[in-house]
Design a protein around this motif. Structure first.
Motif, PDB file in Angstrom:
ATOM      1  N   HIS A  97      13.622  -8.497  -0.253  1.00  0.00           N
ATOM      2  CA  HIS A  97      12.506  -9.440  -0.123  1.00  0.00           C
ATOM      3  C   HIS A  97      11.493  -8.968   0.919  1.00  0.00           C
ATOM      4  N   CYS A  98      10.255  -8.874   0.521  1.00  0.00           N
ATOM      5  CA  CYS A  98       9.158  -8.567   1.434  1.00  0.00           C
ATOM      6  C   CYS A  98       7.863  -8.928   0.722  1.00  0.00           C
ATOM      7  N   ARG A  99       6.738  -8.501   1.257  1.00  0.00           N
ATOM      8  CA  ARG A  99       5.452  -8.803   0.625  1.00  0.00           C
ATOM      9  C   ARG A  99       4.503  -7.636   0.834  1.00  0.00           C
ATOM     10  N   LEU A 100       3.571  -7.501  -0.082  1.00  0.00           N
ATOM     11  CA  LEU A 100       2.526  -6.495   0.048  1.00  0.00           C
ATOM     12  C   LEU A 100       1.295  -7.203   0.592  1.00  0.00           C
ATOM     13  N   SER A 101       0.801  -6.733   1.729  1.00  0.00           N
ATOM     14  CA  SER A 101      -0.259  -7.458   2.424  1.00  0.00           C
ATOM     15  C   SER A 101      -1.341  -6.537   2.963  1.00  0.00           C
ATOM     16  N   VAL A 102      -2.483  -7.134   3.238  1.00  0.00           N
ATOM     17  CA  VAL A 102      -3.573  -6.461   3.939  1.00  0.00           C
ATOM     18  C   VAL A 102      -3.414  -6.762   5.427  1.00  0.00           C
ATOM     19  N   ALA A 103      -3.534  -5.738   6.267  1.00  0.00           N
ATOM     20  CA  ALA A 103      -3.438  -5.939   7.717  1.00  0.00           C
ATOM     21  C   ALA A 103      -4.570  -5.192   8.401  1.00  0.00           C
ATOM     22  N   GLU A 104      -4.922  -5.665   9.582  1.00  0.00           N
ATOM     23  CA  GLU A 104      -5.991  -5.044  10.358  1.00  0.00           C
ATOM     24  C   GLU A 104      -5.716  -5.247  11.846  1.00  0.00           C
ATOM     25  N   PRO A 105      -6.413  -4.504  12.723  1.00  0.00           N
ATOM     26  CA  PRO A 105      -6.192  -4.672  14.158  1.00  0.00           C
ATOM     27  C   PRO A 105      -6.443  -6.113  14.603  1.00  0.00           C
ATOM     28  N   ALA A 106      -5.635  -6.575  15.562  1.00  0.00           N
ATOM     29  CA  ALA A 106      -5.726  -7.965  16.016  1.00  0.00           C
ATOM     30  C   ALA A 106      -7.117  -8.306  16.525  1.00  0.00           C
ATOM     31  N   LEU A 158      -9.088   6.354  10.584  1.00  0.00           N
ATOM     32  CA  LEU A 158      -9.041   6.776   9.180  1.00  0.00           C
ATOM     33  C   LEU A 158      -9.530   5.660   8.259  1.00  0.00           C
ATOM     34  N   ALA A 159      -9.107   4.443   8.549  1.00  0.00           N
ATOM     35  CA  ALA A 159      -9.550   3.264   7.801  1.00  0.00           C
ATOM     36  C   ALA A 159      -9.291   2.047   8.688  1.00  0.00           C
ATOM     37  N   PRO A 160     -10.187   1.067   8.682  1.00  0.00           N
ATOM     38  CA  PRO A 160     -10.006  -0.081   9.567  1.00  0.00           C
ATOM     39  C   PRO A 160      -8.896  -1.033   9.124  1.00  0.00           C
ATOM     40  N   ARG A 161      -8.492  -0.942   7.845  1.00  0.00           N
ATOM     41  CA  ARG A 161      -7.463  -1.850   7.336  1.00  0.00           C
ATOM     42  C   ARG A 161      -6.416  -1.055   6.558  1.00  0.00           C
ATOM     43  N   ILE A 162      -5.247  -1.671   6.398  1.00  0.00           N
ATOM     44  CA  ILE A 162      -4.192  -1.052   5.600  1.00  0.00           C
ATOM     45  C   ILE A 162      -3.657  -2.065   4.587  1.00  0.00           C
ATOM     46  N   VAL A 163      -3.075  -1.557   3.519  1.00  0.00           N
ATOM     47  CA  VAL A 163      -2.292  -2.382   2.592  1.00  0.00           C
ATOM     48  C   VAL A 163      -0.900  -1.770   2.569  1.00  0.00           C
ATOM     49  N   ASP A 164       0.099  -2.573   2.963  1.00  0.00           N
ATOM     50  CA  ASP A 164       1.460  -2.033   3.069  1.00  0.00           C
ATOM     51  C   ASP A 164       2.471  -3.155   2.921  1.00  0.00           C
ATOM     52  N   LEU A 165       3.739  -2.768   2.785  1.00  0.00           N
ATOM     53  CA  LEU A 165       4.809  -3.752   2.719  1.00  0.00           C
ATOM     54  C   LEU A 165       5.070  -4.351   4.097  1.00  0.00           C
ATOM     55  N   VAL A 166       5.331  -5.640   4.114  1.00  0.00           N
ATOM     56  CA  VAL A 166       5.637  -6.349   5.356  1.00  0.00           C
ATOM     57  C   VAL A 166       6.900  -7.160   5.125  1.00  0.00           C
ATOM     58  N   SER A 167       7.850  -7.056   6.041  1.00  0.00           N
ATOM     59  CA  SER A 167       9.025  -7.930   5.951  1.00  0.00           C
ATOM     60  C   SER A 167       9.044  -8.853   7.163  1.00  0.00           C
ATOM     61  N   SER A 168       9.431  -8.352   8.320  1.00  0.00           N
ATOM     62  CA  SER A 168       9.437  -9.198   9.521  1.00  0.00           C
ATOM     63  C   SER A 168       8.078  -9.228  10.211  1.00  0.00           C
ATOM     64  N   GLY A 169       7.262  -8.210   9.986  1.00  0.00           N
ATOM     65  CA  GLY A 169       5.973  -8.116  10.679  1.00  0.00           C
ATOM     66  C   GLY A 169       6.070  -7.412  12.015  1.00  0.00           C
ATOM     67  N   THR A 171       6.767  -4.224  12.790  1.00  0.00           N
ATOM     68  CA  THR A 171       6.076  -2.928  12.856  1.00  0.00           C
ATOM     69  C   THR A 171       4.576  -3.122  13.031  1.00  0.00           C
ATOM     70  N   LEU A 172       4.017  -4.092  12.321  1.00  0.00           N
ATOM     71  CA  LEU A 172       2.584  -4.386  12.482  1.00  0.00           C
ATOM     72  C   LEU A 172       2.293  -4.771  13.931  1.00  0.00           C
ATOM     73  N   LYS A 173       3.086  -5.700  14.455  1.00  0.00           N
ATOM     74  CA  LYS A 173       2.858  -6.199  15.816  1.00  0.00           C
ATOM     75  C   LYS A 173       2.945  -5.076  16.840  1.00  0.00           C
ATOM     76  N   VAL A 178      -2.329  -7.228  12.533  1.00  0.00           N
ATOM     77  CA  VAL A 178      -1.923  -8.546  12.050  1.00  0.00           C
ATOM     78  C   VAL A 178      -2.178  -8.631  10.546  1.00  0.00           C
ATOM     79  N   GLU A 179      -1.347  -9.402   9.886  1.00  0.00           N
ATOM     80  CA  GLU A 179      -1.457  -9.625   8.443  1.00  0.00           C
ATOM     81  C   GLU A 179      -2.590 -10.626   8.200  1.00  0.00           C
ATOM     82  N   VAL A 180      -3.525 -10.287   7.317  1.00  0.00           N
ATOM     83  CA  VAL A 180      -4.644 -11.193   7.071  1.00  0.00           C
ATOM     84  C   VAL A 180      -4.738 -11.668   5.618  1.00  0.00           C
ATOM     85  N   GLU A 181      -4.019 -11.017   4.710  1.00  0.00           N
ATOM     86  CA  GLU A 181      -4.080 -11.438   3.318  1.00  0.00           C
ATOM     87  C   GLU A 181      -2.830 -10.937   2.584  1.00  0.00           C
TER      88      GLU A 181
END
Length: 216
Positions: A97-106, A158-169, A171-173, A178-181
């Motif tokens: 279980h996880c989700r595919l999300s858009v993330a960007e710098p806080a 390289l790019a201001p945003r990423i699209v990647d898998l997120v489970s607990s969040g 690694t992003l933190k 932060v996950e935005v979409e």
């Protein structure tokens, strides 16, 4: 003598979750399968007619679609990205279980509103899914294809945003993101090569065994 059925399973996190399901389906891999340091890629099982191969998650779908493996365990994210017509996914295994999300710098997210986007530049290993998601929203997406270390893309310009898998969040933190979409929720599926499913009747009870392993 018939060739063994080959089941492709992904390396990494999903493997640990898949092991109990394999056991409940009556498939006990040889001891080396559990050894992460083992360089072997193909493993015997307690059933002489079944072998396992351990490959990258994205490669599971390719091995099964091209008939090199007859069955596989893979995330619904990979299925959606490749959209192989040769694949049939009869069982949601309820793992991974996880989700595919858009993330960007806080700091960007603090003033950003995704509803106002008209053009985005994103780093991702899911260019097809990403393009399709943003097209549906009327947003032009420029995708930079990466196979890993996605979180470095914003900090290195390289790019201001990423699209990647997120489970607990976590690694992003840890990387100031932060996950935005959310694009899609993801679980792992049992996949079957459609042609093999028609020509190898022994696959039918095996699929049923996985179905029982999930519900039982």
């Amino acid at each position: 003598m018939a060739q063994p059925i080959v089941i492709a399973v992904p390396k990494g996190r999903i493997l640990a979750e898949a092991a109990p399901l394999l056991a409940r389906a009556g498939i006990e891999p040889e001891a080396a399968f559990a050894d992460e340091d083992s360089r072997a890629l193909r493993f015997a099982t307690s059933d002489a007619g079944i072998d396992l191969i351990r490959v990258r998650a994205f490669d599971v779908a390719t091995f099964v679609a091209h008939g090199a493996a007859q069955l596989g365990i893979v995330g619904s994210d990979v299925l959606a990205e490749f959209d192989y017509p040769e694949l049939y996914a009869p069982v949601d295994l309820g793992i991974g279980h996880c989700r595919l999300s858009v993330a960007e710098p806080a700091e960007l997210a603090a003033t950003d509103d995704p509803r106002g986007w008209s053009h985005v530049r994103v780093a991702t290993k899911y260019p097809y899914l990403t393009q399709r998601h943003f097209e549906a929203r009327g947003v032009q997406a420029e995708c930079v294809k990466l196979n890993g270390a996605m979180e470095l893309a914003p900090t290195l310009g390289l790019a201001p945003r990423i699209v990647d898998l997120v489970s607990s969040g976590r690694t992003l933190k840890e990387n100031g993101l932060v996950e935005v979409e959310r694009i899609m929720d993801v679980t792992s599926r049992l996949i079957v090569n459609r042609a093999a499913f028609k020509t190898r009747p022994e696959l039918v009870p095996l699929v049923d065994a996985f179905r029982r392993a999930v519900t039982g």
